[in-house]
Design a protein around this motif. Sequence first.
Motif, PDB file in Angstrom:
ATOM      1  N   LEU A 122       1.199   0.827   0.171  1.00 51.72           N
ATOM      2  CA  LEU A 122       1.441   0.826   1.616  1.00 51.72           C
ATOM      3  C   LEU A 122       2.206   2.080   2.043  1.00 51.72           C
ATOM      4  O   LEU A 122       1.880   2.719   3.045  1.00 51.72           O
ATOM      5  CB  LEU A 122       2.212  -0.425   2.022  1.00 51.72           C
ATOM      6  N   ARG A 123       3.211   2.434   1.273  1.00 52.02           N
ATOM      7  CA  ARG A 123       4.042   3.586   1.627  1.00 52.02           C
ATOM      8  C   ARG A 123       3.255   4.895   1.602  1.00 52.02           C
ATOM      9  O   ARG A 123       3.407   5.752   2.482  1.00 52.02           O
ATOM     10  CB  ARG A 123       5.219   3.676   0.647  1.00 52.02           C
ATOM     11  N   ASP A 124       2.375   5.052   0.598  1.00 54.55           N
ATOM     12  CA  ASP A 124       1.715   6.337   0.372  1.00 54.55           C
ATOM     13  C   ASP A 124       0.263   6.361   0.831  1.00 54.55           C
ATOM     14  O   ASP A 124      -0.466   7.310   0.523  1.00 54.55           O
ATOM     15  CB  ASP A 124       1.773   6.676  -1.125  1.00 54.55           C
ATOM     16  N   TYR A 125      -0.175   5.331   1.556  1.00 53.36           N
ATOM     17  CA  TYR A 125      -1.596   5.181   1.837  1.00 53.36           C
ATOM     18  C   TYR A 125      -2.207   6.424   2.489  1.00 53.36           C
ATOM     19  O   TYR A 125      -3.211   6.966   2.025  1.00 53.36           O
ATOM     20  CB  TYR A 125      -1.847   3.952   2.720  1.00 53.36           C
ATOM     21  N   ARG A 126      -1.589   6.901   3.551  1.00 50.47           N
ATOM     22  CA  ARG A 126      -2.172   8.039   4.278  1.00 50.47           C
ATOM     23  C   ARG A 126      -2.119   9.318   3.439  1.00 50.47           C
ATOM     24  O   ARG A 126      -3.029  10.157   3.500  1.00 50.47           O
ATOM     25  CB  ARG A 126      -1.460   8.215   5.614  1.00 50.47           C
ATOM     26  N   THR A 127      -1.081   9.465   2.645  1.00 50.27           N
ATOM     27  CA  THR A 127      -1.016  10.612   1.745  1.00 50.27           C
ATOM     28  C   THR A 127      -2.144  10.552   0.727  1.00 50.27           C
ATOM     29  O   THR A 127      -2.815  11.557   0.454  1.00 50.27           O
ATOM     30  CB  THR A 127       0.341  10.646   1.012  1.00 50.27           C
ATOM     31  N   HIS A 128      -2.382   9.368   0.186  1.00 52.95           N
ATOM     32  CA  HIS A 128      -3.470   9.198  -0.777  1.00 52.95           C
ATOM     33  C   HIS A 128      -4.813   9.586  -0.153  1.00 52.95           C
ATOM     34  O   HIS A 128      -5.628  10.260  -0.785  1.00 52.95           O
ATOM     35  CB  HIS A 128      -3.543   7.750  -1.249  1.00 52.95           C
ATOM     36  N   MET A 129      -5.056   9.166   1.067  1.00 52.60           N
ATOM     37  CA  MET A 129      -6.331   9.469   1.703  1.00 52.60           C
ATOM     38  C   MET A 129      -6.518  10.980   1.860  1.00 52.60           C
ATOM     39  O   MET A 129      -7.623  11.508   1.654  1.00 52.60           O
ATOM     40  CB  MET A 129      -6.421   8.784   3.071  1.00 52.60           C
ATOM     41  N   SER A 130      -5.458  11.682   2.217  1.00 50.15           N
ATOM     42  CA  SER A 130      -5.559  13.139   2.377  1.00 50.15           C
ATOM     43  C   SER A 130      -5.784  13.814   1.027  1.00 50.15           C
ATOM     44  O   SER A 130      -6.531  14.799   0.930  1.00 50.15           O
ATOM     45  CB  SER A 130      -4.310  13.698   3.060  1.00 50.15           C
ATOM     46  N   TRP A 131      -5.171  13.303  -0.033  1.00 52.43           N
ATOM     47  CA  TRP A 131      -5.383  13.874  -1.360  1.00 52.43           C
ATOM     48  C   TRP A 131      -6.825  13.674  -1.820  1.00 52.43           C
ATOM     49  O   TRP A 131      -7.424  14.568  -2.421  1.00 52.43           O
ATOM     50  CB  TRP A 131      -4.425  13.234  -2.365  1.00 52.43           C
ATOM     51  N   ILE A 132      -7.376  12.500  -1.544  1.00 52.93           N
ATOM     52  CA  ILE A 132      -8.761  12.236  -1.932  1.00 52.93           C
ATOM     53  C   ILE A 132      -9.690  13.238  -1.252  1.00 52.93           C
ATOM     54  O   ILE A 132     -10.595  13.803  -1.887  1.00 52.93           O
ATOM     55  CB  ILE A 132      -9.162  10.794  -1.579  1.00 52.93           C
ATOM     56  N   ARG A 133      -9.465  13.462   0.027  1.00 50.75           N
ATOM     57  CA  ARG A 133     -10.316  14.397   0.758  1.00 50.75           C
ATOM     58  C   ARG A 133     -10.234  15.793   0.157  1.00 50.75           C
ATOM     59  O   ARG A 133     -11.254  16.481   0.000  1.00 50.75           O
ATOM     60  CB  ARG A 133      -9.908  14.439   2.238  1.00 50.75           C
ATOM     61  N   TYR A 134      -9.020  16.212  -0.192  1.00 53.17           N
ATOM     62  CA  TYR A 134      -8.831  17.547  -0.755  1.00 53.17           C
ATOM     63  C   TYR A 134      -9.484  17.662  -2.129  1.00 53.17           C
ATOM     64  O   TYR A 134     -10.142  18.677  -2.432  1.00 53.17           O
ATOM     65  CB  TYR A 134      -7.336  17.855  -0.868  1.00 53.17           C
ATOM     66  N   LEU A 135      -9.323  16.655  -2.976  1.00 50.23           N
ATOM     67  CA  LEU A 135      -9.791  16.735  -4.356  1.00 50.23           C
ATOM     68  C   LEU A 135     -11.269  16.401  -4.523  1.00 50.23           C
ATOM     69  O   LEU A 135     -11.956  16.978  -5.374  1.00 50.23           O
ATOM     70  CB  LEU A 135      -8.951  15.815  -5.242  1.00 50.23           C
ATOM     71  N   ALA A 136     -11.782  15.474  -3.748  1.00 52.05           N
ATOM     72  CA  ALA A 136     -13.188  15.074  -3.870  1.00 52.05           C
ATOM     73  C   ALA A 136     -14.117  15.997  -3.095  1.00 52.05           C
ATOM     74  O   ALA A 136     -15.298  16.121  -3.439  1.00 52.05           O
ATOM     75  CB  ALA A 136     -13.369  13.632  -3.400  1.00 52.05           C
ATOM     76  N   ARG A 137     -13.596  16.579  -2.038  1.00 52.01           N
ATOM     77  CA  ARG A 137     -14.390  17.435  -1.153  1.00 52.01           C
ATOM     78  C   ARG A 137     -15.664  16.696  -0.751  1.00 52.01           C
ATOM     79  O   ARG A 137     -15.607  15.518  -0.425  1.00 52.01           O
ATOM     80  CB  ARG A 137     -14.655  18.785  -1.817  1.00 52.01           C
ATOM     81  N   ASP A 138     -16.806  17.404  -0.759  1.00 51.61           N
ATOM     82  CA  ASP A 138     -18.049  16.751  -0.343  1.00 51.61           C
ATOM     83  C   ASP A 138     -18.980  16.450  -1.512  1.00 51.61           C
ATOM     84  O   ASP A 138     -20.035  15.849  -1.315  1.00 51.61           O
ATOM     85  CB  ASP A 138     -18.796  17.641   0.666  1.00 51.61           C
ATOM     86  N   ASP A 139     -18.592  16.855  -2.722  1.00 50.80           N
ATOM     87  CA  ASP A 139     -19.517  16.723  -3.843  1.00 50.80           C
ATOM     88  C   ASP A 139     -19.191  15.571  -4.788  1.00 50.80           C
ATOM     89  O   ASP A 139     -19.992  15.257  -5.673  1.00 50.80           O
ATOM     90  CB  ASP A 139     -19.573  18.033  -4.632  1.00 50.80           C
ATOM     91  N   VAL A 140     -18.025  14.937  -4.621  1.00 49.35           N
ATOM     92  CA  VAL A 140     -17.670  13.794  -5.464  1.00 49.35           C
ATOM     93  C   VAL A 140     -17.761  12.523  -4.620  1.00 49.35           C
ATOM     94  O   VAL A 140     -16.980  12.341  -3.681  1.00 49.35           O
ATOM     95  CB  VAL A 140     -16.254  13.937  -6.053  1.00 49.35           C
TER      96      VAL A 140
END
Length: 513
Positions: free
Chosen positions: A314-332
């Motif tokens: 709950l505390r880190d949810y929005r941070t996690h979502m931004s990290w996923i976008r950065y690391l997965a980009r459009d190809d993962v």
Amino acid sequence: MRRILWIILLLAAIGLLARVVVVMRNSPEIATAAYFERAREDHSRMRALLRRMPKGGDLHTHLSGAVYAERFVAWAIRDGLCLRRSDMTLVAPPAGTSQDQPCGADPSAIPVSEAVSGRNGQTNYDLLINALSMRWFLPSREVPSGHDQFFGTFAKFNAATGGDHWDQTAQSMAEMTVDQLRQYDAEAVQYVEFMATFFEGDQRQRMAQAIPEVAEPTVMMEALERQGLAELVTARAEQLSAMVKRIESLRDCGSDKRKAGCGVTFRFIAQINRNSAPAEVFAQTALAAALVRKAPHIVVGINYVGPEDYRISLRDYRTHMSWIRYLARDDVPVALHAGELWMGLVPPPDLEFHIRDAVETAGARRIGHGTAVVFERDMDSLLAEMRRRGVTIEIALTSSDVILGVRGKEHPISIYLASGVPVVLATDDAGVSRIDLGNEYYRAARDHGLGYRQLKAIARNAIAHSFLAGDEKQKELDRLDSSFAAFEQTVSSEQPAFARLRALGRALFSTGA
């Protein structure tokens, strides 16, 4: 006037003929759908029919949670594991044990083989199966909810899955995979994406320690690269290739796809524990995304796992979502547990944005559970956005029931269907919940009134919205279409001629055929 009348009659005849052609071409499906409706009030027949029906795939299943407790107990006996009776947990024997104390000095720990044999063996066996699953669960002071029992089982059977050692884990994963492929084959499921963890705890911690502090993603990624992220991922990709060879050896299919388990195609989803320290979550996500890029023929996507209602998530949810976008980009490809929440489990503000952030920030292509969609801010615009993007919702009806207490008309599956959001049915953790995928189709028909054609479309969605590559996906879709054609032909041929004719007659003069 007479000429106009003849033209009208001719057009009507042509229309009727065309209608007859369409109905006759679809006659096996029509007869099957009609039988399905006749069986709707006979739950036994409904279950039997749905067990035979092709079900496409299971896109949301955790490999260890899919295995029934009985298998874990059998493997624990074979591997000489111990049972810690104080909390009914399977544990590995400690180092330096003696013949007199094979499970160490803890008086509550005894060999599993000993616990389930002798005069009280069956009682202990039953208690152990209950502890490792949701079987006969009743709330107690120690375990007050299905939510707590469900998530508490994983630590109890972890030792039987290989624990924290990769070689043991890989061997156990191969056995678990083959076990499940045989089960899926028996229930007419042709494709599955197993969620599994591919980096042990010490590897994740070592990588996380390379991050001096949580900072901009680019800075943290550079630290991981200096620590040897690429080399670690390359080594694990090679080990996964060896594991897949082990799986194929155990399946022993050769050219005979009729052997149990040989008719099921499988891939893996790399799962990340969302309830770890921030640096470790980032490191896990970076490792998982890199693994998908390195071995896309084995690992086809990533997902965050662990209770969404826990404090760290709950505390880190929005941070996690931004990290996923950065690391997965459009190809993962990304599938995310999001909205696996309900009123009372968390404060209302935490119900309002998880699904939207997973879709719009993280770029998730599939959402697991999505139960709390009714509490999202501007639900209708979110559903419209999911429909526009083709974001698929993975519905696990039994899981939502036992974990959240959300069942029957409370469940939002009808909202997703009415909004045009692609829907698939999934098991989540079949072994823990004591179900199979056919049970989820049955619940969808019984509790939500879904008809045969809706369930058939859901089965096709499970292939169409899989993370398979395009040519592989088309091959599986063609295979599913062939399976449905054979299934419908069989069901149709089993019906009396009068029943088939009546179904065709109704279809001929209705607007739904």
